[in-house]
Design a protein around this motif. Structure first.
Motif, PDB file in Angstrom:
ATOM      1  N   TYR A 117      -5.599 -23.799 -38.751  1.00 30.70           N
ATOM      2  CA  TYR A 117      -6.983 -24.143 -38.423  1.00 30.70           C
ATOM      3  C   TYR A 117      -7.272 -23.759 -36.966  1.00 30.70           C
ATOM      4  O   TYR A 117      -7.041 -24.550 -36.055  1.00 30.70           O
ATOM      5  CB  TYR A 117      -7.234 -25.644 -38.617  1.00 30.70           C
ATOM      6  CG  TYR A 117      -7.076 -26.116 -40.053  1.00 30.70           C
ATOM      7  CD1 TYR A 117      -8.170 -26.155 -40.918  1.00 30.70           C
ATOM      8  CD2 TYR A 117      -5.841 -26.537 -40.527  1.00 30.70           C
ATOM      9  CE1 TYR A 117      -8.031 -26.587 -42.230  1.00 30.70           C
ATOM     10  CE2 TYR A 117      -5.687 -26.968 -41.844  1.00 30.70           C
ATOM     11  CZ  TYR A 117      -6.783 -26.995 -42.685  1.00 30.70           C
ATOM     12  OH  TYR A 117      -6.644 -27.427 -43.977  1.00 30.70           O
ATOM     13  N   ASP A 136      -9.887 -23.608 -35.279  1.00 29.35           N
ATOM     14  CA  ASP A 136     -10.978 -24.287 -34.581  1.00 29.35           C
ATOM     15  C   ASP A 136     -10.682 -25.741 -34.240  1.00 29.35           C
ATOM     16  O   ASP A 136     -11.497 -26.396 -33.603  1.00 29.35           O
ATOM     17  CB  ASP A 136     -12.256 -24.251 -35.446  1.00 29.35           C
ATOM     18  CG  ASP A 136     -12.706 -22.827 -35.684  1.00 29.35           C
ATOM     19  OD1 ASP A 136     -12.533 -21.994 -34.774  1.00 29.35           O
ATOM     20  OD2 ASP A 136     -13.218 -22.538 -36.781  1.00 29.35           O
ATOM     21  N   VAL A 137      -9.558 -26.273 -34.685  1.00 29.80           N
ATOM     22  CA  VAL A 137      -9.292 -27.677 -34.413  1.00 29.80           C
ATOM     23  C   VAL A 137      -8.365 -27.813 -33.205  1.00 29.80           C
ATOM     24  O   VAL A 137      -7.698 -26.863 -32.795  1.00 29.80           O
ATOM     25  CB  VAL A 137      -8.670 -28.415 -35.625  1.00 29.80           C
ATOM     26  CG1 VAL A 137      -9.495 -28.190 -36.881  1.00 29.80           C
ATOM     27  CG2 VAL A 137      -7.226 -28.032 -35.830  1.00 29.80           C
ATOM     28  N   CYS A 165      -4.066 -20.388 -32.042  1.00 31.78           N
ATOM     29  CA  CYS A 165      -4.797 -19.359 -32.773  1.00 31.78           C
ATOM     30  C   CYS A 165      -4.008 -18.061 -32.720  1.00 31.78           C
ATOM     31  O   CYS A 165      -3.688 -17.579 -31.625  1.00 31.78           O
ATOM     32  CB  CYS A 165      -6.176 -19.186 -32.132  1.00 31.78           C
ATOM     33  SG  CYS A 165      -7.216 -18.040 -33.000  1.00 31.78           S
TER      34      CYS A 165
END
Ligand SMILES: [Zn+2]
Length: 135
Positions: free
Chosen positions: A99, A101-102, A123
């Motif tokens: 994930y 974006d978390v 990321c």
């Protein structure tokens, strides 16, 4: 330029309490809120019952996502604890970060750590530490 992550003091207190409840196991769960501010802790069971890794069972994950949707909450973070070693992402944490974006929160249960709660953006194998802005 440091990226901030907003989180309530209540959430930080809850996370440390959860991590210390079973200091021999990695605890894990989701962090949710609205408009970028983390205000809700959604504890999950560590399906691996391990001190060195964690996994949330698919059915439990599904239940937590449905609860967030029903309550109008966004998934903003994923937390787990490191009962051993420092609370920085392990090679496994980086490889299994799906994930982008978390905020990945990692808790320390060591008694003498200066920063028992740290958060990271992970990321494409790149790790950036986030600055906690507690409200
Ligand atoms: Zn980890």
């Amino acid at each position: 330029m440091h990226e901030l992550v907003g989180v309530t003091q209540d959430v930080l207190d809850q996370l440390l309490a959860i991590a210390r409840r079973e200091p021999e196991l990695e605890c894990c769960g989701l962090l949710a809120g609205r408009e970028g501010l983390i205000s809700v802790v959604l504890p999950a069971r560590n399906a691996l019952a391990s001190a060195t890794s964690y996994e949330i069972a698919p059915l439990e994950l599904f239940t937590l996502f449905r609860r967030m949707r029903d309550e109008g909450l966004d998934l903003l973070g994923i937390y787990h604890s490191h009962p051993r070693g420092e609370n920085a992402p392990s090679p496994n944490d980086i490889a299994l970060a799906f994930y982008p974006d978390v905020a990945y929160f990692i808790l320390s249960t060591q008694p003498n750590t200066s920063r028992p709660v740290r958060a990271f953006r992970i990321c494409d194998g790149q790790v950036r530490e986030l600055v906690l802005q507690s409200l």
